[in-house]
Design an enzyme around this catalytic site. Sequence first.
Site, PDB file in Angstrom:
ATOM      1  N   LYS A  60     -11.446  -2.507  18.103  1.00 45.35           N
ATOM      2  CA  LYS A  60     -10.049  -2.936  18.297  1.00 45.35           C
ATOM      3  C   LYS A  60      -9.669  -2.992  19.772  1.00 45.35           C
ATOM      4  CE  LYS A  60      -8.509  -2.387  13.846  1.00 45.35           C
ATOM      5  NZ  LYS A  60      -7.614  -3.206  13.060  1.00 45.35           N
TER       6      LYS A  60
ATOM      7  N   PHE B  31      -4.359   3.723  14.753  1.00 47.13           N
ATOM      8  CA  PHE B  31      -4.616   4.720  13.715  1.00 47.13           C
ATOM      9  C   PHE B  31      -5.788   4.243  12.861  1.00 47.13           C
ATOM     10  CE2 PHE B  31      -1.534   8.244  13.211  1.00 47.13           C
ATOM     11  CZ  PHE B  31      -0.854   8.050  14.402  1.00 47.13           C
TER      12      PHE B  31
ATOM     13  N   ASP C 146      -4.310  -6.166   5.243  1.00 45.80           N
ATOM     14  CA  ASP C 146      -5.307  -6.997   5.921  1.00 45.80           C
ATOM     15  C   ASP C 146      -5.248  -8.452   5.451  1.00 45.80           C
ATOM     16  OD1 ASP C 146      -6.485  -5.026   7.560  1.00 45.80           O
ATOM     17  OD2 ASP C 146      -7.418  -4.146   5.783  1.00 45.80           O
TER      18      ASP C 146
ATOM     19  N   LYS D 199       8.372 -17.162 -10.110  1.00 43.27           N
ATOM     20  CA  LYS D 199       7.574 -16.047 -10.613  1.00 43.27           C
ATOM     21  C   LYS D 199       6.349 -16.584 -11.388  1.00 43.27           C
ATOM     22  CE  LYS D 199       7.839 -11.985 -13.505  1.00 43.27           C
ATOM     23  NZ  LYS D 199       8.537 -11.332 -14.595  1.00 43.27           N
TER      24      LYS D 199
ATOM     25  N   LYS E 204     -13.852   1.981  15.276  1.00 42.75           N
ATOM     26  CA  LYS E 204     -12.603   1.216  15.387  1.00 42.75           C
ATOM     27  C   LYS E 204     -12.089   1.182  16.821  1.00 42.75           C
ATOM     28  CE  LYS E 204     -10.896   0.802  11.489  1.00 42.75           C
ATOM     29  NZ  LYS E 204     -10.358   1.134  10.193  1.00 42.75           N
TER      30      LYS E 204
ATOM     31  N   ASP F  54      -4.433  -9.349  13.209  1.00 44.34           N
ATOM     32  CA  ASP F  54      -4.636  -7.935  13.531  1.00 44.34           C
ATOM     33  C   ASP F  54      -3.779  -7.632  14.757  1.00 44.34           C
ATOM     34  OD1 ASP F  54      -5.584  -5.432  14.508  1.00 44.34           O
ATOM     35  OD2 ASP F  54      -7.365  -5.692  13.256  1.00 44.34           O
ATOM     36  N   ILE F  55      -2.671  -6.956  14.514  1.00 43.19           N
ATOM     37  CA  ILE F  55      -1.666  -6.763  15.580  1.00 43.19           C
ATOM     38  C   ILE F  55      -2.251  -5.895  16.694  1.00 43.19           C
ATOM     39  CG2 ILE F  55       0.709  -6.073  16.059  1.00 43.19           C
ATOM     40  CD1 ILE F  55       1.179  -6.270  12.972  1.00 43.19           C
TER      41      ILE F  55
ATOM     42  N   ASN G 213       0.849  -1.197   0.000  1.00 46.24           N
ATOM     43  CA  ASN G 213       0.000   0.000   0.000  1.00 46.24           C
ATOM     44  C   ASN G 213       0.883   1.245   0.000  1.00 46.24           C
ATOM     45  OD1 ASN G 213       0.396   0.992   2.870  1.00 46.24           O
ATOM     46  ND2 ASN G 213      -0.304  -1.106   3.237  1.00 46.24           N
TER      47      ASN G 213
HETATM   48  O1  C5P Z   1      -8.614  -2.222  10.502  1.00 48.47           O
HETATM   49  P1  C5P Z   1      -7.711  -1.124  10.086  1.00 48.47           P
HETATM   50  O2  C5P Z   1      -6.579  -1.572   9.249  1.00 48.47           O
HETATM   51  O3  C5P Z   1      -8.382   0.084   9.507  1.00 48.47           O
HETATM   52  O4  C5P Z   1      -7.112  -0.594  11.488  1.00 48.47           O
HETATM   53  C1  C5P Z   1      -6.126   0.346  11.550  1.00 48.47           C
HETATM   54  C2  C5P Z   1      -5.344   0.192  12.814  1.00 48.47           C
HETATM   55  O5  C5P Z   1      -5.101  -1.163  13.112  1.00 48.47           O
HETATM   56  C3  C5P Z   1      -3.965   0.802  12.661  1.00 48.47           C
HETATM   57  O6  C5P Z   1      -3.570   1.244  13.937  1.00 48.47           O
HETATM   58  C4  C5P Z   1      -3.112  -0.372  12.200  1.00 48.47           C
HETATM   59  O7  C5P Z   1      -1.766  -0.188  12.494  1.00 48.47           O
HETATM   60  C5  C5P Z   1      -3.727  -1.509  12.983  1.00 48.47           C
HETATM   61  N1  C5P Z   1      -3.664  -2.807  12.331  1.00 48.47           N
HETATM   62  C6  C5P Z   1      -2.848  -3.789  12.830  1.00 48.47           C
HETATM   63  N2  C5P Z   1      -2.834  -5.030  12.237  1.00 48.47           N
HETATM   64  C7  C5P Z   1      -3.589  -5.279  11.165  1.00 48.47           C
HETATM   65  C8  C5P Z   1      -4.422  -4.279  10.634  1.00 48.47           C
HETATM   66  C9  C5P Z   1      -4.424  -3.041  11.232  1.00 48.47           C
HETATM   67  O8  C5P Z   1      -2.135  -3.552  13.806  1.00 48.47           O
HETATM   68  N3  C5P Z   1      -3.549  -6.453  10.608  1.00 48.47           N
END
Ligand code: C5P
Length: 440
Positions: free
Chosen positions: A371, A353, A306, A316, A367, A334-335, A238
């Site tokens: 989260k 964020f 994601d 390749k 969020k 999702d960290i 991205n």
């Molecule tokens: O769900 P989304 O990607 O919009 O959430 C954004 C927040 O979640 C950011 O703080 C991003 O660093 C964190 N995040 C994460 N691991 C993921 C996806 C998002 O830590 N796999």
Amino acid sequence: MHGKSILLIIGGGIAAYKCLDFIRRARERGAKVRCVLTRAAQEFVTPLSVAVLSEEPAFTELFDLKNETEIGHIRLSREADLIIVAPATANLLAKMAHGIADDLASTVILAGDKPVLAAPAMNWRMWTHPATRRNLAQLAVDGVRFVGPNEGGMACGEWGVGRMAEVDEIISAASAILREDAAARPAHQSGPTLRSKCTGDTAPQDGASSSGALTGRHVLVTAGPTYEPLDPVRFIGNRSSGKQGYAIAAAAARLGARVTLVAGPTALPDPKGVATVHVETARDMFDAVDAALPADIAVFAAAVADWRAAAVEAEKIKKGEDGPPQLRLVENPDILKTVASRGAGRPPLVIGFAAETGNAVALGSKKLASKGADWIVANDVSPERGIFGGDHNEVHVIRRDGVESWPSLSKDDVALRLMRAAAEHVSTSQRNASQREGNL
Ligand code: C5P
């Protein structure tokens, strides 16, 4: 510094030699400097040099009857406008954190009711040792201010964070504290201030005096994109530049924190004084975050992919006659959510964020709940706003008790403002928790 009285506690480290220059330079600025040397300090500088340069007796012994009759250790600390501990060795900091008073130096610090500025100096392993981190966090809560340490080569031949701040840095930190102290004192009160050093109300407001707001804290930051490989040459990624996350890591370091930055691929240089771990994929980022915990503050500024490809091709992927390949994606960990939902080991302040295209506040508030973060920094990243890759950001800081919308600021300013707010938050929470414990 003019007309001010400084009590300089010289600790036993090689950097003690810088104190001789400090005495000279502070006196040139009109300050009176009295010095106390620990026993170990006398191995590095002699009381004679200190006495000659300060034109005051050099104090070394707690039970020195002559000095007790003439001045006494209580007066010695009370007559100062500022106590400076330099070099503040790991041992001196530990004694200060625990209120140990077993020699003249530690006794005058404990007996003091004036601001205390410490200039730590030690080997980087001692600086990063959990015991030292705990002591620094306690001292920060007690209102002790810090200058340095800096990163660089050490007397032991190693490289790292632990070099004592330079004399001019100590002079400017001391001047800033004296200025703040004078401003905090009512105009009619011309004598020495009686403000307790434990009030914790010395939260710095400007850059020059703010070093130390995060001293003793460990701040963990994720930044940048992640790259999820499809084959050896292609990946899903991205447009995140990593600038905001890097700025946050640099701001936290500037405020004195030990900082771990876990960064996806970016074109940015590693911020100074920050332990930077480079990763590519979301799963690697997750492992690096896990390894870096525990932290006092965790800021998840990375734009983590994601999804990743269910299978990464070893070769390749070839353009075939059957049309484009079908990609099967699976979800990445999702960290933020995982760390925020931990019981034990959850950082006391978790900041996420939310980069949105649309109503950033509404989406960010959702969020916050989904989260389990304490704060969400939300912004609108629609392409026409130029946030991705740009140097400015316009954010809404969403907390459980309300939203603060900040004007458009440079990413560096957003970072500093955010880290100052975070420092204030963790100190207040810690103070409230100690008070609650004390009331039980
Ligand atoms: O769900 P989304 O990607 O919009 O959430 C954004 C927040 O979640 C950011 O703080 C991003 O660093 C964190 N995040 C994460 N691991 C993921 C996806 C998002 O830590 N796999």
